[in-house]
Design an enzyme around this catalytic site. Structure first.
Site, short mmCIF file in Angstrom:
data_model
loop_
_atom_site.label_atom_id
_atom_site.label_comp_id
_atom_site.label_asym_id
_atom_site.label_seq_id
_atom_site.Cartn_x
_atom_site.Cartn_y
_atom_site.Cartn_z
N CYS A 62 0.85 -1.19 0.00
CA CYS A 62 0.00 0.00 0.00
C CYS A 62 0.89 1.24 0.00
O CYS A 62 1.86 1.33 0.73
CB CYS A 62 -0.95 -0.04 1.20
SG CYS A 62 -0.68 1.20 2.45
N GLU A 63 0.56 2.17 -0.87
CA GLU A 63 1.44 3.33 -1.04
C GLU A 63 1.35 4.31 0.12
O GLU A 63 2.18 5.19 0.25
CB GLU A 63 1.15 4.03 -2.37
CG GLU A 63 -0.22 4.70 -2.44
CD GLU A 63 -0.45 5.35 -3.81
OE1 GLU A 63 0.26 5.00 -4.76
OE2 GLU A 63 -1.36 6.20 -3.90
N HIS A 64 0.35 4.16 0.96
CA HIS A 64 0.21 5.09 2.08
C HIS A 64 1.03 4.69 3.30
O HIS A 64 1.50 5.54 4.03
CB HIS A 64 -1.27 5.23 2.48
CG HIS A 64 -2.14 5.70 1.37
ND1 HIS A 64 -3.26 5.01 0.96
CD2 HIS A 64 -2.04 6.77 0.56
CE1 HIS A 64 -3.82 5.65 -0.05
NE2 HIS A 64 -3.10 6.72 -0.31
N HIS A 65 1.14 3.38 3.53
CA HIS A 65 1.84 2.91 4.73
C HIS A 65 3.02 2.01 4.43
O HIS A 65 3.72 1.58 5.34
CB HIS A 65 0.86 2.13 5.62
CG HIS A 65 -0.35 2.91 6.02
ND1 HIS A 65 -1.56 2.83 5.36
CD2 HIS A 65 -0.52 3.82 7.01
CE1 HIS A 65 -2.43 3.64 5.93
NE2 HIS A 65 -1.84 4.26 6.93
N GLN A 103 -5.33 -0.57 -4.21
CA GLN A 103 -5.97 -1.71 -4.87
C GLN A 103 -6.84 -1.28 -6.05
O GLN A 103 -6.89 -1.96 -7.07
CB GLN A 103 -6.80 -2.48 -3.83
CG GLN A 103 -7.38 -3.78 -4.37
CD GLN A 103 -8.10 -4.56 -3.31
OE1 GLN A 103 -7.63 -4.65 -2.18
NE2 GLN A 103 -9.23 -5.15 -3.64
N HIS A 131 -5.62 -6.06 3.70
CA HIS A 131 -4.68 -4.95 3.86
C HIS A 131 -4.10 -4.95 5.27
O HIS A 131 -4.83 -4.75 6.23
CB HIS A 131 -5.38 -3.63 3.58
CG HIS A 131 -5.76 -3.45 2.14
ND1 HIS A 131 -5.23 -2.46 1.36
CD2 HIS A 131 -6.58 -4.18 1.34
CE1 HIS A 131 -5.72 -2.57 0.13
NE2 HIS A 131 -6.55 -3.60 0.10
N CYS A 133 -2.36 -2.77 6.59
CA CYS A 133 -2.47 -1.45 7.24
C CYS A 133 -3.81 -1.31 7.94
O CYS A 133 -3.97 -0.47 8.82
CB CYS A 133 -2.25 -0.31 6.24
SG CYS A 133 -3.42 -0.25 4.89
ZN LIG Z 1 -2.36 1.59 3.81
#
Ligand SMILES: [Zn+2]
Length: 190
Positions: A62-65, A103, A131, A133
């Site tokens: 995931c590109e955020h976490h 995703q 996920h 995260c």
């Molecule tokens: Zn994430």
């Protein structure tokens, strides 16, 4: 070190190198050439029934976490003139999974690429992802998974075609029986 660890102890000394290597591998999809992956595997045939490759395992970040999300991807298309060698579909999924992703985007990229390369009558991609995260960070959705779909051409226009596909990818009661518009859970970004 800010986390309260001693970065010089034996187990950690080489960790930055290992993390770098792992990240290079896990994002190697950026360097992959879709045309090279599909090279020699596009065939002209007189066949226009649905082609399905289901239960393709994928692992992405995931590109955020920068935490993993992973699960299964199901791909279907209805050829117009050309088909893709079946073994190339999981390779295509890999190209887009091995990137920093969300995703929803990964789902669309797989579908759009197939549309672009063989101009089929329709393409459908469904992704079921867990996920970390969400499950590791104490978000109260420990057992939930995100469901995303991209339906193009005949799969968008004809409910029966879409239903046939969803019926065929159903397994062990875990899969979708129907998908609302834009189904899916976004990565939690707080
Ligand atoms: Zn994430």
């Amino acid at each position: 070190m800010e986390l309260g660890e001693n970065p010089d102890r034996e187990g950690l000394v080489r960790t930055p190198d290992r993390v770098e290597q792992a990240l290079r591998f896990l994002t190697s999809g950026y360097g992959a050439d879709v045309d090279a992956v599909l090279n020699g595997a596009l065939f002209t045939v007189d066949y226009n029934e649905m082609v399905i490759v289901k239960d393709i395992d994928f692992y992405s970040l995931c590109e955020h976490h920068l935490l993993p999300f992973f699960g299964r991807c199901h791909v279907a298309y209805i050829p117009r003139r050309q088909v893709i060698g079946l073994s190339k579909i999981p390779r295509l999924v890999e190209v887009f999974a091995r990137r920093l992703q969300i995703q929803e985007r990964m789902t669309n990229q797989i579908a759009e690429t197939i549309r672009e390369k063989i101009d089929p009558l329709g393409v459908a991609v469904v992704v079921e992802g867990t996920h970390l995260c969400m499950s590791m960070r104490g978000v109260e959705k420990q057992n939930s998974f995100a469901l995303t779909s991209a339906m193009l051409g005949a799969f968008r226009d004809h409910a029966r075609t879409r239903m046939e596909f969803l019926e065929l990818i159903k397994h062990r009661g875990a899969a979708p029986t129907s998908l609302p518009e834009g189904a899916g859970l976004a990565c939690v970004t707080d």
